[in-house]
Write a protein that holds these residues in place. Structure first.
Motif, mmCIF file in Angstrom:
data_model
loop_
_atom_site.group_PDB
_atom_site.id
_atom_site.type_symbol
_atom_site.label_atom_id
_atom_site.label_comp_id
_atom_site.label_asym_id
_atom_site.label_seq_id
_atom_site.Cartn_x
_atom_site.Cartn_y
_atom_site.Cartn_z
ATOM 1 N N ASN A 52 -5.096 -3.778 15.123
ATOM 2 C CA ASN A 52 -3.994 -4.189 14.260
ATOM 3 C C ASN A 52 -3.601 -3.020 13.360
ATOM 4 O O ASN A 52 -4.462 -2.415 12.721
ATOM 5 N N GLN A 78 -0.135 -12.012 20.988
ATOM 6 C CA GLN A 78 0.249 -11.088 19.919
ATOM 7 C C GLN A 78 1.566 -10.386 20.254
ATOM 8 O O GLN A 78 2.414 -10.178 19.390
ATOM 9 N N ARG A 79 1.735 -10.036 21.536
ATOM 10 C CA ARG A 79 2.989 -9.393 21.955
ATOM 11 C C ARG A 79 4.182 -10.303 21.677
ATOM 12 O O ARG A 79 5.217 -9.868 21.168
ATOM 13 N N ASP A 82 -2.958 -7.958 24.064
ATOM 14 C CA ASP A 82 -2.991 -9.412 23.909
ATOM 15 C C ASP A 82 -1.589 -10.002 24.065
ATOM 16 O O ASP A 82 -0.663 -9.655 23.322
ATOM 17 N N TYR A 127 5.131 -10.523 18.031
ATOM 18 C CA TYR A 127 5.851 -9.327 17.603
ATOM 19 C C TYR A 127 7.281 -9.306 18.142
ATOM 20 O O TYR A 127 8.187 -8.782 17.484
#
Length: 659
Positions: free
Chosen positions: A331, A404-405, A401, A408
């Protein structure tokens, strides 16, 4: 040479979870700890530490052992260096015995380079603090930067005299060899007169995570335009700048504790932050950030906050580093300082509490930062804006991940005012391209190994069962060898009528004695050479020692055995992944006594060996019907009855192993 008493004290005192915790971020997992492997690139933890057994196992690389083995593997310490490190960590006084000439001669090149580097660090600091030149030039410079005496000593800051060969002369006079002064880069060779690389510079020792001096950075204090402002040690056997982070030794515990790492550019940035009270700071030392440096941080935390000054060229160079951090599944947050300020100058004039608040309030998500930075260039130009969006999506595609993509992508959609569908479509193309390239690489590797796999597969299947049985015997000895248990012995006795009867008699044995007697009775030796050697070593150890302490046992164990012993001891952590029961290899259950576990293992091995004999007998039966095979057939039947007997004792039907 370190005395045996000191070594024993070190092993008794050192805690494996504490030692490894200085290098790897560990999280509690039941009675054990787990973390990311420090020896391979991974995103799911496969590194296990057992406080009970005082050993560790890295399932991704296959490495394992005790505290000393970890230091030797991770820090490339020699055995004596690992003992000294642990003695220093736990404040144990080291007793020395006289070292022979032969032992001195065996000191390897790397260790000699480390010794020279350590001497140089001490020499430069002593020159800074105690010589007139050092105090007037070097010490004054550090005081002007606002560094306290405590900080100067904490980071072992020093000064190299202006004289061409002051350091080299001192080192040679103390008995250090010129070849190691040159191989570390401290001395530059010249036929007539070798000279000091760092003459007239303030010195910043570059240390490994364990504190070993790997190299140096030197800053010149004059306005000599021909000389580089900063000069680093050259690459050497012990110093690889792409694999080192300045300040990691001082920051490692704070990084793990705070679960965050601040990444800056220069030596003084690290030192000033540390002095202010924020210790979880490291620097890439002016070089472009590398995957190896990122993995060094990844062992301690998943969270990185990159601290930038206002230099535009530096900002764009550092953005490339952000993508590398994302690729490691970490991160990333980014924090800028006001115009004209850098981490060093800002921390110098900002109290600790205010600095903490500033970092918390101004650290942005990498997408917000990247968008705001690049939008200044794009302005109202739609083509440039499109390029910017592709650039941001390219960064998102680096994140391994999937969830997470997508989060974003949503954030990017909101900031850039563009539909998620368009962004997802672009992302899919980029990810598909990456996967395709990875797939091609994997297929090429698979083809390379196809022949080897096909040739070895049958052989592995044939020896696997006996291998696992012998491994289980070693495991039983390691876990329960010195425990006394009650075992059942079947004795043949003649009754009053003169008939022979089986009589069950219970008798106490140490587990190792029971196994030894059983194998002796069957005249069986372990087939695997390594297991056979470990077995003999264990039996001898049990016979010579009243108690069994795994730490003490590992300490005296030859290195070639220690790795296998550690693997076996840590096997419990992955037993659930294997169906041993389906292969007639049984693991001790919680409701099963040790004696049952031992007896079942021995009986299973007997069954396996008898089954092999039966197969050999069948193979020896002659195909010609005119020949007499009755004796062979009768013997095979007798052995078959023996297998039935084993099945009755084990309480289950035995499936066949032989093909």
């Amino acid at each position: 040479m370190i005395s045996k008493a000191t070594i024993d004290t070190v092993f008794e005192t050192a805690r494996v979870e504490e030692v490894i915790g200085d290098f790897v971020q560990l999280k509690r997992a039941g009675s054990n700890f787990k973390g990311l492997s420090p020896f391979s690139d991974e995103r799911s933890p496969s590194f296990m530490v057992s406080p009970v057994k005082q050993i560790w196992k890295d399932f991704s690389s296959g490495k394992g052992g005790n505290s000393v083995a970890f230091l030797m593997e991770h820090e490339h310490f020699t055995y004596p260096e690992a003992i000294r490190y642990l003695a220093n960590k736990y404040n144990i006084e080291i007793e020395e015995t006289v070292q022979t000439d032969e032992e001195k001669a065996n000191t390897d090149v790397r260790e000699s380079m480390y010794l020279v580097s350590e001497f140089a660090k001490n020499y430069f600091q002593d020159t800074l603090l105690n010589s007139e030149e050092g105090k007037a030039i070097g010490y004054s410079y550090f005081k002007e930067r606002g560094f306290t005496n405590e900080t100067i000593k904490k980071f072992s800051l020093g000064y190299s005299p202006e004289s061409w060969d002051a350091f080299t002369k001192e080192a040679l006079g103390k008995g250090y060899k010129l070849e190691f002064l040159e191989s570390t880069g401290l001395t530059i060779p010249r036929d007539d007169r070798p000279f000091d690389r760092f003459k007239g510079r303030v010195m910043f020792p570059i240390q490994s995570m364990s504190g070993r001096v790997l190299g140096f950075g030197g800053r010149i204090l004059t306005n000599d335009k021909k000389a580089a402002k900063y000069l680093n040690s050259p690459e050497s056997e012990i110093y690889h700048k792409s694999k080192v982070l300045y300040g990691i030794y001082q920051a490692k515990q704070a990084i793990a504790k705070q679960n965050n790492c601040f990444l800056v550019e220069g030596y003084t940035d690290v030192i000033q932050f540390n002095q202010t009270g924020i210790e979880n700071v490291v620097s890439s030392s002016g070089t472009a950030l590398t995957p190896d440096q990122i993995r060094l941080i990844n062992r301690l935390t998943k969270n990185v906050t990159v601290l930038f000054d206002g230099d535009a060229a530096g900002l764009r160079a550092s953005i490339r580093g952000i993508d590398l951090i994302l690729e490691e599944g970490m991160n990333v947050r980014v924090c800028e300082f006001p115009d004209g300020e850098d981490p060093d100058s800002f921390a110098k004039k900002t109290p600790y509490e205010d600095l903490v608040v500033y970092l918390e309030e101004n650290a942005k998500d990498f997408i917000q930062f990247k968008a705001s930075l690049l939008m200044k260039d794009a302005k109202n130009d739609p083509i440039k804006k499109a390029e910017l969006i592709r650039d941001i999506v390219a960064s998102i595609s680096k994140i391994p991940d999937r969830i997470q993509r997508e989060i974003y992508i949503q954030e990017c959609s909101r900031i850039m005012d563009i539909s998620e569908q368009v962004l997802l479509s672009t992302l899919a193309q980029l990810v598909k391209k990456d996967i395709s390239e990875i797939g091609k690489k994997i297929k090429q590797e698979q083809k390379s190994f196809e022949v080897i796999k096909s040739e070895s597969l049958n052989q592995v299947e044939k020896v696997d069962v006996l291998y696992q049985l012998e491994r289980t015997i070693i495991k039983i000895l390691l876990l329960y060898g010195n425990i006394k248990e009650e075992f059942e012995d079947v004795l043949l006795k003649t009754n009053d009528k003169g008939e022979v009867e089986n009589t069950v008699e219970k008798k106490e044995y140490f587990v190792y004695q029971r196994i030894y007697l059983s194998l002796q009775e069957d005249e069986v030796e372990l087939a695997n050479t390594l297991f056979k050697d470990i077995y003999n070593n264990l039996v001898n150890y049990f016979n010579q020692n009243e108690t069994f302490n795994i730490e003490h046992y590992l300490m005296q164990l030859p290195q070639e055995f220690a790795q296998e012993v550690t693997d076996i001891l840590m096997e419990d952590e992955k037993l659930a992944l294997h169906d041993w029961g389906g292969q007639n290899i049984f693991v001790k259950q919680k409701n099963e006594t040790i004696s049952q576990y031992v007896s079942e293992t021995i009986l299973t091995m007997r069954w396996y060996l008898v089954d092999k004999i039966i197969e050999e007998l069948k193979g020896s039966i002659l195909p010609d019907p005119s020949l007499d095979n009755s004796d062979t057939m009768s013997l095979a039947m007798d052995y078959s009855k023996l297998i039935n007997s084993f099945s009755m004792k084990l309480g289950r039907v035995m499936s066949r192993y032989s093909n």
